[in-house]
Write a protein that holds these residues in place. Structure first.
Motif, mmCIF file in Angstrom:
data_model
loop_
_atom_site.group_PDB
_atom_site.id
_atom_site.type_symbol
_atom_site.label_atom_id
_atom_site.label_comp_id
_atom_site.label_asym_id
_atom_site.label_seq_id
_atom_site.Cartn_x
_atom_site.Cartn_y
_atom_site.Cartn_z
ATOM 1 N N ALA A 124 4.779 -7.188 10.211
ATOM 2 C CA ALA A 124 4.871 -8.619 9.925
ATOM 3 C C ALA A 124 5.597 -9.359 11.041
ATOM 4 O O ALA A 124 5.192 -10.464 11.431
ATOM 5 C CB ALA A 124 5.573 -8.854 8.590
ATOM 6 N N ALA A 125 6.660 -8.760 11.558
ATOM 7 C CA ALA A 125 7.406 -9.402 12.647
ATOM 8 C C ALA A 125 6.516 -9.591 13.871
ATOM 9 O O ALA A 125 6.530 -10.663 14.504
ATOM 10 C CB ALA A 125 8.646 -8.579 13.000
ATOM 11 N N LEU A 126 5.743 -8.589 14.208
ATOM 12 C CA LEU A 126 4.828 -8.703 15.359
ATOM 13 C C LEU A 126 3.752 -9.758 15.106
ATOM 14 O O LEU A 126 3.456 -10.575 15.985
ATOM 15 C CB LEU A 126 4.176 -7.352 15.668
ATOM 16 N N ALA A 127 3.168 -9.745 13.926
ATOM 17 C CA ALA A 127 2.124 -10.735 13.593
ATOM 18 C C ALA A 127 2.696 -12.149 13.629
ATOM 19 O O ALA A 127 2.064 -13.071 14.161
ATOM 20 C CB ALA A 127 1.524 -10.440 12.220
ATOM 21 N N ASN A 172 9.832 -0.283 6.180
ATOM 22 C CA ASN A 172 10.154 -0.641 7.560
ATOM 23 C C ASN A 172 8.915 -0.870 8.415
ATOM 24 O O ASN A 172 8.901 -1.762 9.267
ATOM 25 C CB ASN A 172 11.043 0.437 8.196
ATOM 26 N N ARG A 173 7.868 -0.091 8.180
ATOM 27 C CA ARG A 173 6.632 -0.294 8.959
ATOM 28 C C ARG A 173 6.039 -1.658 8.672
ATOM 29 O O ARG A 173 5.544 -2.341 9.569
ATOM 30 C CB ARG A 173 5.615 0.802 8.660
ATOM 31 N N ALA A 193 6.611 -9.207 4.399
ATOM 32 C CA ALA A 193 6.775 -7.760 4.338
ATOM 33 C C ALA A 193 7.483 -7.335 3.057
ATOM 34 O O ALA A 193 8.012 -6.249 2.972
ATOM 35 C CB ALA A 193 7.563 -7.276 5.556
ATOM 36 N N SER A 194 7.462 -8.204 2.056
ATOM 37 C CA SER A 194 8.121 -7.852 0.800
ATOM 38 C C SER A 194 7.356 -6.758 0.087
ATOM 39 O O SER A 194 6.136 -6.827 -0.051
ATOM 40 C CB SER A 194 8.206 -9.068 -0.125
ATOM 41 N N SER A 225 0.806 -1.224 0.000
ATOM 42 C CA SER A 225 0.000 0.000 0.000
ATOM 43 C C SER A 225 0.840 1.275 0.000
ATOM 44 O O SER A 225 0.368 2.320 -0.433
ATOM 45 C CB SER A 225 -0.956 0.001 1.193
ATOM 46 N N ARG A 226 2.088 1.216 0.463
ATOM 47 C CA ARG A 226 2.943 2.404 0.489
ATOM 48 C C ARG A 226 4.004 2.385 -0.619
ATOM 49 O O ARG A 226 5.018 3.055 -0.526
ATOM 50 C CB ARG A 226 3.589 2.538 1.869
#
Length: 177
Positions: free
Chosen positions: A107-110, A101-102, A121-122, A91-92
């Motif tokens: 993704a890391a948290l999920a 980075n966001r 997060a690609s 989306s960004r």
């Protein structure tokens, strides 16, 4: 004494991380030539009569890959298709320089909460890098591959404009029947 040990441990850890990332970045592949890829990408063959009537379309076949592909320029892509791809994939895309980075933190948290990989997060540019350079970047699920993919994506973003990168992605990615 404890403070000195913590500082030493932090320095050693930082050095190890730096050297590891540096070794992963060594021998990065060249930025893919998007024009060359496009010229050699498999596409649907069209058989046309002398009067311009379409007689048949023959899907391309490259190894196990079979399908229809009609490359188009960015300005020919329907706005709704562009919005759908951005919403689903990145989306960004038009705001970052190849890496988001966001999205990595999200993704890391999920994935941490789920106890397994449930989100990626690609960015679109990272997917272009991975798809156009599969042997050079690799396809294993590893931090090393993701780091190398992100570096190549940043290089792609410096060489090509966003519309061109999106165009290549839209012409390459399988969107179903």
């Amino acid at each position: 004494d404890v403070m000195m040990k913590l500082i030493a441990a932090a320095l050693v850890t930082g050095l190890v991380v730096y050297l590891t990332l540096r070794s992963w970045a060594a021998e990065l592949p060249s930025v893919p030539d998007l024009e060359r890829w496009e010229a050699h990408a498999p596409r649907t063959s069209r058989i046309v009569a002398a009067d311009g009537t379409l007689l048949a379309e023959i899907p391309f076949r490259r190894g196990p890959e079979v399908g229809h592909r009609f490359p188009v320029d960015f300005h020919e892509l329907p706005p709704l298709l562009i919005e759908a791809i951005l919403a689903a994939e990145d989306s960004r895309f038009f705001e970052h320089a190849g890496g988001d980075n966001r999205a990595v933190v999200r993704a890391a948290l999920a994935n941490y909460r789920a106890g397994r990989v449930v989100e990626g997060a690609s960015t679109i540019t990272q997917q272009v890098a991975r798809n156009l350079l599969p042997e050079e970047i690799g396809n294993e699920r590893s931090l090393r591959r993701k780091f190398r993919e992100a570096l190549v994506a940043a290089r792609i973003e410096r060489r090509y404009d966003k519309r061109r990168i999106f165009e290549v992605y839209a012409n390459f990615v399988f969107l179903g029947a």
